[in-house]
Scaffold this motif. Structure first.
Motif, PDB file in Angstrom:
ATOM      1  N   ASP A   1       0.847  -1.192   0.000  1.00 17.59           N
ATOM      2  CA  ASP A   1       0.000   0.000   0.000  1.00 17.59           C
ATOM      3  C   ASP A   1       0.886   1.247   0.000  1.00 17.59           C
ATOM      4  OD1 ASP A   1      -1.748   2.065   0.395  1.00 17.59           O
ATOM      5  OD2 ASP A   1      -2.798   1.160   2.083  1.00 17.59           O
ATOM      6  N   PRO A   2       1.115   1.864  -1.179  1.00 22.50           N
ATOM      7  CA  PRO A   2       2.011   3.030  -1.232  1.00 22.50           C
ATOM      8  C   PRO A   2       1.535   4.208  -0.404  1.00 22.50           C
ATOM      9  CG  PRO A   2       0.867   2.716  -3.323  1.00 22.50           C
ATOM     10  CD  PRO A   2       0.607   1.493  -2.506  1.00 22.50           C
ATOM     11  N   ASP A   3       0.211   4.389  -0.267  1.00 25.50           N
ATOM     12  CA  ASP A   3      -0.297   5.476   0.574  1.00 25.50           C
ATOM     13  C   ASP A   3       0.121   5.277   2.018  1.00 25.50           C
ATOM     14  OD1 ASP A   3      -1.482   6.740  -1.529  1.00 25.50           O
ATOM     15  OD2 ASP A   3      -3.469   5.915  -1.173  1.00 25.50           O
ATOM     16  N   PHE A   4      -0.011   4.061   2.486  1.00 24.70           N
ATOM     17  CA  PHE A   4       0.362   3.745   3.865  1.00 24.70           C
ATOM     18  C   PHE A   4       1.885   3.783   4.036  1.00 24.70           C
ATOM     19  CE2 PHE A   4       1.499   0.735   7.243  1.00 24.70           C
ATOM     20  CZ  PHE A   4       0.704   1.188   8.285  1.00 24.70           C
ATOM     21  N   ALA A   5       2.580   3.177   3.072  1.00 27.62           N
ATOM     22  CA  ALA A   5       4.026   3.023   3.195  1.00 27.62           C
ATOM     23  C   ALA A   5       4.787   4.332   3.047  1.00 27.62           C
ATOM     24  CB  ALA A   5       4.530   2.019   2.160  1.00 27.62           C
ATOM     25  N   LEU A   6       4.345   5.213   2.166  1.00 28.60           N
ATOM     26  CA  LEU A   6       5.108   6.424   1.897  1.00 28.60           C
ATOM     27  C   LEU A   6       4.536   7.686   2.532  1.00 28.60           C
ATOM     28  CD1 LEU A   6       6.022   5.848  -1.847  1.00 28.60           C
ATOM     29  CD2 LEU A   6       7.373   5.354   0.181  1.00 28.60           C
ATOM     30  N   ILE A   7       3.336   7.569   3.116  1.00 28.12           N
ATOM     31  CA  ILE A   7       2.739   8.753   3.733  1.00 28.12           C
ATOM     32  C   ILE A   7       2.450   8.536   5.209  1.00 28.12           C
ATOM     33  CG2 ILE A   7       0.754  10.299   3.738  1.00 28.12           C
ATOM     34  CD1 ILE A   7       0.501   9.856   0.762  1.00 28.12           C
ATOM     35  N   GLN A   8       1.608   7.566   5.499  1.00 34.13           N
ATOM     36  CA  GLN A   8       1.108   7.425   6.853  1.00 34.13           C
ATOM     37  C   GLN A   8       2.149   6.932   7.844  1.00 34.13           C
ATOM     38  OE1 GLN A   8      -2.262   4.937   5.730  1.00 34.13           O
ATOM     39  NE2 GLN A   8      -3.660   6.650   6.055  1.00 34.13           N
ATOM     40  N   CYS A   9       2.881   5.868   7.490  1.00 37.76           N
ATOM     41  CA  CYS A   9       3.861   5.293   8.424  1.00 37.76           C
ATOM     42  C   CYS A   9       5.184   5.009   7.727  1.00 37.76           C
ATOM     43  CB  CYS A   9       3.308   4.009   9.038  1.00 37.76           C
ATOM     44  SG  CYS A   9       1.919   4.257  10.170  1.00 37.76           S
ATOM     45  N   CYS A  10       5.634   5.925   6.926  1.00 39.98           N
ATOM     46  CA  CYS A  10       6.844   5.692   6.135  1.00 39.98           C
ATOM     47  C   CYS A  10       8.074   5.443   6.997  1.00 39.98           C
ATOM     48  CB  CYS A  10       7.082   6.888   5.219  1.00 39.98           C
ATOM     49  SG  CYS A  10       8.415   6.632   4.021  1.00 39.98           S
ATOM     50  N   SER A  11       8.268   6.254   8.003  1.00 37.27           N
ATOM     51  CA  SER A  11       9.454   6.109   8.841  1.00 37.27           C
ATOM     52  C   SER A  11       9.467   4.777   9.593  1.00 37.27           C
ATOM     53  CB  SER A  11       9.533   7.265   9.840  1.00 37.27           C
ATOM     54  OG  SER A  11      10.698   7.186  10.629  1.00 37.27           O
ATOM     55  N   SER A  12       8.294   4.318   9.996  1.00 34.28           N
ATOM     56  CA  SER A  12       8.210   3.033  10.693  1.00 34.28           C
ATOM     57  C   SER A  12       8.320   1.861   9.735  1.00 34.28           C
ATOM     58  CB  SER A  12       6.892   2.945  11.470  1.00 34.28           C
ATOM     59  OG  SER A  12       6.868   3.879  12.526  1.00 34.28           O
ATOM     60  N   CYS A  13       7.790   2.020   8.529  1.00 34.27           N
ATOM     61  CA  CYS A  13       7.893   0.953   7.526  1.00 34.27           C
ATOM     62  C   CYS A  13       9.335   0.752   7.096  1.00 34.27           C
ATOM     63  CB  CYS A  13       7.040   1.296   6.305  1.00 34.27           C
ATOM     64  SG  CYS A  13       5.259   1.028   6.500  1.00 34.27           S
ATOM     65  N   PHE A  14      10.068   1.854   6.979  1.00 30.39           N
ATOM     66  CA  PHE A  14      11.452   1.783   6.502  1.00 30.39           C
ATOM     67  C   PHE A  14      12.366   2.430   7.539  1.00 30.39           C
ATOM     68  CE2 PHE A  14       8.496   2.525   2.923  1.00 30.39           C
ATOM     69  CZ  PHE A  14       8.527   1.258   2.365  1.00 30.39           C
ATOM     70  N   ASP A  15      12.478   1.762   8.648  1.00 28.97           N
ATOM     71  CA  ASP A  15      13.244   2.258   9.786  1.00 28.97           C
ATOM     72  C   ASP A  15      14.713   2.443   9.410  1.00 28.97           C
ATOM     73  OD1 ASP A  15      14.451   2.770  12.247  1.00 28.97           O
ATOM     74  OD2 ASP A  15      13.090   1.428  13.317  1.00 28.97           O
ATOM     75  N   ARG A  16      15.238   3.636   9.669  1.00 23.60           N
ATOM     76  CA  ARG A  16      16.626   3.938   9.337  1.00 23.60           C
ATOM     77  C   ARG A  16      17.614   3.061  10.094  1.00 23.60           C
ATOM     78  NH1 ARG A  16      18.178   8.329  11.231  1.00 23.60           N
ATOM     79  NH2 ARG A  16      19.767   8.918   9.723  1.00 23.60           N
ATOM     80  N   ARG A  17      17.188   2.491  11.210  1.00 24.69           N
ATOM     81  CA  ARG A  17      18.083   1.649  12.005  1.00 24.69           C
ATOM     82  C   ARG A  17      18.281   0.269  11.399  1.00 24.69           C
ATOM     83  NH1 ARG A  17      14.800   2.453  17.488  1.00 24.69           N
ATOM     84  NH2 ARG A  17      13.161   2.069  15.932  1.00 24.69           N
ATOM     85  N   SER A  18      17.452  -0.090  10.415  1.00 25.48           N
ATOM     86  CA  SER A  18      17.569  -1.396   9.769  1.00 25.48           C
ATOM     87  C   SER A  18      18.322  -1.264   8.448  1.00 25.48           C
ATOM     88  CB  SER A  18      16.179  -1.986   9.520  1.00 25.48           C
ATOM     89  OG  SER A  18      16.270  -3.167   8.751  1.00 25.48           O
ATOM     90  N   SER A  19      19.302  -2.125   8.234  1.00 23.89           N
ATOM     91  CA  SER A  19      20.099  -2.078   7.005  1.00 23.89           C
ATOM     92  C   SER A  19      19.300  -2.501   5.779  1.00 23.89           C
ATOM     93  CB  SER A  19      21.330  -2.980   7.156  1.00 23.89           C
ATOM     94  OG  SER A  19      20.936  -4.321   7.418  1.00 23.89           O
ATOM     95  N   ALA A  20      18.196  -3.213   5.987  1.00 21.69           N
ATOM     96  CA  ALA A  20      17.391  -3.697   4.866  1.00 21.69           C
ATOM     97  C   ALA A  20      16.332  -2.696   4.416  1.00 21.69           C
ATOM     98  CB  ALA A  20      16.729  -5.025   5.245  1.00 21.69           C
ATOM     99  N   SER A  21      16.151  -1.619   5.166  1.00 15.33           N
ATOM    100  CA  SER A  21      15.080  -0.676   4.869  1.00 15.33           C
ATOM    101  C   SER A  21      15.251   0.018   3.521  1.00 15.33           C
ATOM    102  CB  SER A  21      14.991   0.371   5.977  1.00 15.33           C
ATOM    103  OG  SER A  21      14.508  -0.198   7.178  1.00 15.33           O
ATOM    104  N   SER A  22      16.471   0.350   3.168  1.00 16.42           N
ATOM    105  CA  SER A  22      16.711   1.025   1.895  1.00 16.42           C
ATOM    106  C   SER A  22      16.262   0.156   0.723  1.00 16.42           C
ATOM    107  CB  SER A  22      18.197   1.366   1.751  1.00 16.42           C
ATOM    108  OG  SER A  22      18.461   1.946   0.491  1.00 16.42           O
ATOM    109  N   GLU A  23      16.607  -1.108   0.776  1.00 13.84           N
ATOM    110  CA  GLU A  23      16.208  -2.031  -0.295  1.00 13.84           C
ATOM    111  C   GLU A  23      14.694  -2.200  -0.336  1.00 13.84           C
ATOM    112  OE1 GLU A  23      17.010  -6.668  -1.709  1.00 13.84           O
ATOM    113  OE2 GLU A  23      18.152  -5.776  -0.056  1.00 13.84           O
ATOM    114  N   LYS A  24      14.065  -2.289   0.824  1.00  9.21           N
ATOM    115  CA  LYS A  24      12.603  -2.431   0.874  1.00  9.21           C
ATOM    116  C   LYS A  24      11.917  -1.187   0.318  1.00  9.21           C
ATOM    117  CE  LYS A  24      12.532  -5.535   4.896  1.00  9.21           C
ATOM    118  NZ  LYS A  24      12.117  -5.672   6.318  1.00  9.21           N
ATOM    119  N   TYR A  25      12.427  -0.031   0.665  1.00  8.99           N
ATOM    120  CA  TYR A  25      11.879   1.234   0.168  1.00  8.99           C
ATOM    121  C   TYR A  25      11.959   1.285  -1.359  1.00  8.99           C
ATOM    122  CZ  TYR A  25      11.661   6.328  -0.630  1.00  8.99           C
ATOM    123  OH  TYR A  25      11.352   7.591  -1.087  1.00  8.99           O
ATOM    124  N   ASN A  26      13.133   0.972  -1.901  1.00  8.63           N
ATOM    125  CA  ASN A  26      13.326   1.004  -3.351  1.00  8.63           C
ATOM    126  C   ASN A  26      12.436  -0.013  -4.059  1.00  8.63           C
ATOM    127  OD1 ASN A  26      15.292   3.026  -3.166  1.00  8.63           O
ATOM    128  ND2 ASN A  26      16.941   1.539  -2.901  1.00  8.63           N
TER     129      ASN A  26
END
Length: 232
Positions: A71-96
């Protein structure tokens, strides 16, 4: 013979476009994309608040992760920081991956305008009631995240058959705490960063905050509403 073949090809193309448009997956092709979001990166923050997103992730982890991935609305707007936590090394790949799958790949994404092409064109051009002073500052495609949710195709937030997204989804910029915050729609550019962190320095002048008044028939000035505690 060539004329007949040309007629068949044109008729087929029009039929295909018409059929896809009726299905609701073809955008209203707009080659005059607005320039206020070109190459800008939407900020990746929890607009539902970090507390709300954290509770959702803890209480319903499977559902939360599914929405982050699909759900791009949820992932990139509502809870983006939690979906792609900067503390996780895999978040960048998941975001892309989410960006490519739902927004950038013109062969896979469903790039549509929820409000319809006519409504979104008027919003992008600030026509009709968008010209009103109360809407002029918040209207247009730069009004993220509302423009992302309602007029994704017209504004160029996603790719379609005959157009590519005009924004730049950059995980590093989107999650930068210096360039993004809850009050910022797009990651600050280098010029905006210079203005933010290198303001013109002025010598502190406590008297600049005071209101001076000259009573009638006198050459003296008096201070009004002076609070000496401000200088303690």
């Amino acid at each position: 013979m060539l004329a007949v073949q040309f007629l068949i090809v044109c008729t087929t193309s029009v039929s295909l476009l018409s059929g896809v448009a009726q299905a609701g997956t073809t955008p209203n092709f707009n080659f005059n994309q607005p320039h206020d979001i070109n190459d800008r990166t939407p900020c990746c923050v929890d607009r539902l608040t970090t507390l709300t997103c954290s509770r959702m992730r803890i209480n319903t982890p499977a559902k939360f992760l599914k929405r982050c991935a699909n759900d791009p609305d949820f992932a990139l707007i509502q809870c983006c920081s939690s979906c792609f936590d900067r503390r996780s090394s895999a978040s960048s790949e998941k975001y892309n991956l989410v960006v490519r799958r739902h927004l950038e790949d013109p062969m896979k994404v469903t790039c549509i305008d929820r409000r319809g092409g006519d409504w979104c064109q008027k919003m992008a051009r600030r026509e009709n009631y968008w010209q009103d002073a109360s809407f002029s500052t918040i209207g247009g495609c730069g009004a993220f995240p509302s423009a992302f949710r309602e007029c994704r195709n017209t504004c160029g937030y996603c790719s379609a058959t005959m157009q590519m997204t005009v924004v730049k989804y950059d995980y590093k910029l989107a999650t930068s705490t210096q360039r993004c915050d809850i009050k910022t729609y797009f990651a600050r550019t280098d010029d905006e960063m210079k203005k933010k962190y290198n303001p013109a320095r002025k010598e502190f002048d406590p008297l600049a905050r005071l209101t001076w008044k000259r009573p009638k028939d006198t050459d003296y000035f008096v201070v009004e509403d002076h609070n000496y505690e401000d200088f303690m």
